[in-house]
Design an enzyme around this catalytic site. Structure first.
Site, PDB file in Angstrom:
ATOM      1  N   SER A  32       0.853  -1.194   0.000  1.00  0.00           N
ATOM      2  CA  SER A  32       0.000   0.000   0.000  1.00  0.00           C
ATOM      3  C   SER A  32       0.882   1.235   0.000  1.00  0.00           C
ATOM      4  CB  SER A  32      -0.879   0.020   1.254  1.00  0.00           C
ATOM      5  OG  SER A  32      -1.538   1.268   1.372  1.00  0.00           O
TER       6      SER A  32
ATOM      7  N   TYR B 173      -1.630  -0.509  10.205  1.00  0.00           N
ATOM      8  CA  TYR B 173      -1.763  -0.978   8.820  1.00  0.00           C
ATOM      9  C   TYR B 173      -0.566  -0.534   7.982  1.00  0.00           C
ATOM     10  CZ  TYR B 173      -3.646  -1.115   4.025  1.00  0.00           C
ATOM     11  OH  TYR B 173      -3.832  -1.339   2.677  1.00  0.00           O
TER      12      TYR B 173
END
Ligand code: NDP
Length: 240
Positions: free
Chosen positions: A135, A149
């Protein structure tokens, strides 16, 4: 020409499903996994079979090592892996995160992905490709949203480089793709269904991305057109 075999984790929705649909048209037979959304996975499998791909479906929680072992007991050989399954959790500051949340984040996004990659390389022999879905959060840090995350995805990028160094001599390439703001259900699962629309104006391209656009990048990396690409990351972020 014989079809190649490709495993995609988290193929019941979003980016994994888009990769499955595109891969079916590019000569891959597919092993698709889902965690909770069996109906979604079956719908994807119907589409990939209609496109000519032999497709098998497996339930898999990547946080369960025994489930990973059971999946791979049925897989003799793989040409490719899209290590895509992943989660977010509701926006919070670190001071609001407990051990259980951090444990789950890393069990799914990091340890699960590493164990799946391990079993995959054992079935690739001399040649294969692993695309890890990271990501943009890995370099943005996601402060005030979800540093857990972001840190898990940074771990994936570092793992990508290290595993690529280990496997390059065996002809196995390992790359990570960093999507930006992509229009999938993951934002609602993190408690913010409007997140992609809200953040779209801040993207240099002034829009959110589509899962199919990520799939195009992933399928290129899997292909022989990317034969000299390994140990690196590719941002698919509209410039973010
Ligand atoms: P979705 O929530 O749409 O899909 C996630 C997929 O992962 C689903 O198939 C889900 O299965 C599966 N999954 C979730 N938890 C587990 C688990 N414990 N074990 C196995 N599979 C699991 O998300 P996206 O398509 O958006 O996300 C795919 C990847 O892309 C993730 O790694 C995510 O971090 C990454 N990403 C997404 C971005 C975005 O903006 N959308 C941006 C950057 C990265 P099921 O539904 O069956 O439970």
């Amino acid at each position: 020409m014989s079809r190649k075999s490709l495993l995609i984790t988290g193929a019941s929705a979003g980016i994994g499903a888009a990769c499955a649909r595109l891969a079916a048209t590019r000569g891959y037979d597919l092993v698709l996994t889902y965690n909770s959304d069996r109906a979604g996975a079956e719908a994807v499998a119907r589409q990939t079979r209609a496109a000519g791909a032999e497709t098998t479906l497996h339930q898999l929680d990547v946080a369960e090592p025994d489930a990973i072992a059971a999946l791979f007991a049925d897989i003799a050989h793989l040409d490719g892996l899209i290590n895509n399954a992943g989660i977010v959790a509701p926006s919070a500051r670190l001071t609001e995160m407990d051990h259980a949340r951090l444990r789950r984040m890393f069990d799914v996004n990091v340890i699960g992905a590493m164990l799946v990659a391990k079993e995959a390389v054992l079935r690739m022999g001399k040649g294969g490709v692993i695309v890890n879905v990271s990501s943009a959060a890995a370099r943005l840090g996601s402060g005030n949203q979800y540093v857990d995350y972001a840190a898990s995805k940074a771990a994936i990028d570092t793992f990508t480089k290290g595993l690529s160094d280990e496997m390059a001599g065996d002809g196995i390439r390992v790359i990570s793709v960093r999507p930006g703001i992509i229009d999938t259900g993951i934002h609602a699962k993190g408690g913010e269904p409007d997140r992609a629309d809200r953040l779209a104006p801040a993207v240099p391209m002034r829009r959110k991305g589509d899962a199919a656009e990520v799939a195009q990048a992933v399928l290129w990396l899997l292909s022989d057109h990317a034969s000299y690409v390994t140990g690196t990351t590719l941002d698919v972020t509209g410039g973010r």
